[in-house]
Design an enzyme around this catalytic site. Structure first.
Site, PDB file in Angstrom:
ATOM      1  N   MET A 321       0.814  -1.212   0.000  1.00  0.00           N
ATOM      2  CA  MET A 321       0.000   0.000   0.000  1.00  0.00           C
ATOM      3  C   MET A 321       0.850   1.265   0.000  1.00  0.00           C
ATOM      4  O   MET A 321       0.348   2.351  -0.257  1.00  0.00           O
ATOM      5  CB  MET A 321      -0.932   0.000   1.215  1.00  0.00           C
ATOM      6  N   ASP A 371      18.838  -5.013   5.657  1.00  0.00           N
ATOM      7  CA  ASP A 371      19.505  -3.747   5.375  1.00  0.00           C
ATOM      8  C   ASP A 371      19.115  -3.281   3.974  1.00  0.00           C
ATOM      9  O   ASP A 371      18.747  -4.083   3.111  1.00  0.00           O
ATOM     10  CB  ASP A 371      21.021  -3.924   5.475  1.00  0.00           C
TER      11      ASP A 371
END
Length: 574
Positions: A321, A371
């Site tokens: 979203m 990361d």
């Protein structure tokens, strides 16, 4: 611009990098003292400070250059001469590879990430591949079992720079020998020897001894995590000797090690043998050179792109979203772009999303948060983009895209390690694999929470499964600190009709979370619900979360283990 100014600018940039890496080594060199003093909050702060050093020093150099040039614009020919002078400074420079990345960063800051071409930047290195300078002293020391492995390990441990007392050195050595004997067999072990890195690798609450176990049949990792008891005595928690175990220890979801590395290229090359599955980018990332790791990651992407006939497609999984995610089918990274407009239930800004990603970069990721590398003005050839993805990009992120004819420029994106979305994984597995995945998911939630991170959106689609079967969180737009959340029990209904009402019968404020509600979406699948209730039912209780908050507020820093509990000597041999 006067002639000769090009050399001055080149020297200024290199001197700026010298200053940055000097501070990097200074912060790193304090790791032993922080460990010995058990100053875990200082460990966390030092990690953040070291991450900030690079951008800070880039900014200082940019200001110097603006003073040197009096703010005048520079033409292309002038910039090319600067790069030529800089390149001539590198053949005898010990950290040439990171110096090139620093040059790139200064250029990008000066010119707002525009005109990023190989002529102007070190897109690829100017130096021969894997070229190293003379190393003043060896990176590692060899130990041979001339008088047996107990004697060898006693010498190894006695050579360590740590000044604290050992809880029981003989016991730990006995456990290590027992593990090695079970792993290699008595005869193979007798013909093997160790090579041990001179520097310890510090992270979280552990000091890692990193070495190579050289056997008749090949070289294996040799990793010893050294911890402290509550009384400040040292002990070795386990011994890891497989490449899979080492890969997890040096994984992309973990914080960077603090290891003193004046010659990072040499250390990366030394590590490569025991971490064969790691790319050059991942190895630099693991030792804290994250900006150069970004350079290497981009180079790996370019090499892959040149050798494939694939087109970018939307990444598998449920469409987000907030982020539009795409990938190359055979490449192990995903590319994430913040959408122009979010779904109505996502009441946040793009700046908030970027702040969340920066929080993850600086925080202890405890092996449970992937990361990322952040890029600006990222250029893609249109011929490499599938029609469906191009349509989606223009539909969802048009404000971040500039059309250059044969190319598009994406103003801002993240690159992240690609994983199998957990919701897809759970649909595909059964039996023990399903059980392991649910156990891993719950453990990920617990470890994030213990590190003062609340994921926010805990749906399975926001987590991925690595090639080692670990569950890692990768959707950060709702992330926050545990201490910012108000964990509440759902009040008892006042009347029977309350439970049938479309609206709750109790007030809900921003920051309120009701763990009982987690059960509705985490246990809906009848294959998953019973497993979750068996292993992680406490996650549905508000008092569990409040107890964690209290520990965090009291300053407690949890231990983080990069291996299974059953591998700990205290579990395995006691």
């Amino acid at each position: 611009m006067p002639r000769g100014l090009e050399l001055l600018i080149a020297q200024t940039i290199l001197q700026g990098f010298d200053a940055q890496y000097g501070r990097f080594l200074e912060v790193t060199s304090g790791a032993q003292q922080r460990f010995e003093q058990a100053d875990w909050h200082a460990v966390q702060q030092a990690m953040k400070n070291r991450i900030h050093l690079y951008d800070h020093h880039v900014g200082l150099v940019v200001e110097q250059l603006r003073c040197i040039t009096n703010g005048q614009s520079t033409d292309a020919a002038f910039l090319l001469r600067v790069k030529e002078h800089y390149t001539r400074l590198l053949p005898d420079y010990p950290r040439f590879e990171i110096a090139e990345s620093f040059f790139n960063s200064v250029y990008c800051r000066l010119f707002d990430h525009r005109s990023l071409t190989p002529e102007r930047l070190f897109i690829f290195s100017s130096q021969p591949e894997r070229r190293f300078r003379t190393i003043p002293r060896p990176l590692a020391k060899d130990f041979h079992p001339d008088h047996g492995w107990e004697s060898l390990l006693m010498r190894v441990i006695s050579d360590l720079p740590l000044r604290l007392r050992w809880q029981n050195k003989s016991r730990d050595i006995h456990y290590i020998v027992r593990h090695l004997t079970e792993t290699l067999g008595t005869d193979n072990l007798a013909e093997s020897h160790l090579q041990v890195a001179n520097e310890l690798f510090y992270r979280n609450k552990a000091a890692w001894l990193v070495g190579k176990l050289i056997t008749p049949s090949g070289t294996l990792p040799f990793l010893l995590p050294i911890h402290q008891t509550d009384d400040g005595e040292l002990f070795i928690d386990t011994c890891l000797t497989t490449t899979a175990e080492a890969s997890i220890v040096f994984g992309f979801a973990r914080s960077y090690f603090m290891v003193y590395a004046p010659l990072p290229a040499a250390l990366v090359e030394w590590l490569r043998e025991i971490l064969p599955g790691k790319t050059t980018a991942e190895l630099y990332m693991a030792i804290g050179c994250q900006k150069h790791a970004k350079t290497e990651s981009y180079r790996e992407y370019l090499v892959y792109l040149q050798g494939c006939n694939e087109q970018f497609i939307e990444a598998p999984g449920i469409r987000g979203m907030v982020m539009l995610v795409f990938t190359l089918p055979g490449f192990d990274r995903v590319f994430k772009v913040i959408k122009d407009r979010f779904a109505p239930q996502k009441e946040m800004s793009a700046a908030h999303v970027r702040a969340c990603y920066q929080l993850v970069k600086e925080h202890d990721r405890v092996g449970r948060m992937a990361d990322t590398q952040e890029f600006e003005n990222f250029v893609l050839e249109k011929r490499h983009i599938s029609p469906a993805l191009m349509e989606l990009l223009l539909q969802e992120a048009a404000e971040k895209i500039t059309d250059l004819g044969e190319q598009i420029v994406i103003r801002h994106l993240y690159i992240e390690r690609r994983m199998v979305p957990l919701n897809i994984w759970l649909e595909q597995v059964e039996g023990q694999q399903l059980r392991d995945a649910i156990e891993e998911y719950g453990n990920a939630i617990r470890q994030l929470a213990a590190a003062n991170i609340f994921p926010g959106d805990m749906l399975f689609k926001n987590f991925g499964v690595t090639r080692h079967g670990r569950v890692v969180f990768y959707d950060y737009d709702e992330i926050c600190y545990m201490t910012e959340v108000n964990f509440r029990d759902i009040p008892l209904p006042r009347y029977p009709e309350d439970e049938l009402a479309s609206e709750p019968w109790y007030s809900v404020s921003p920051g309120d979370v009701f763990p009982e509600e987690f059960r509705h979406w985490l246990c809906a699948d009848p294959r998953i619900g019973p497993l979750f209730e068996e292993m992680h039912a406490d996650l549905f209780r508000a008092d569990y979360w409040r107890a964690l908050q209290n520990r965090i507020r009291e300053g407690h820093v949890e231990d983080v283990y990069a291996y299974r509990r059953r591998q700990r000597f205290s579990v395995r041999f006691v």
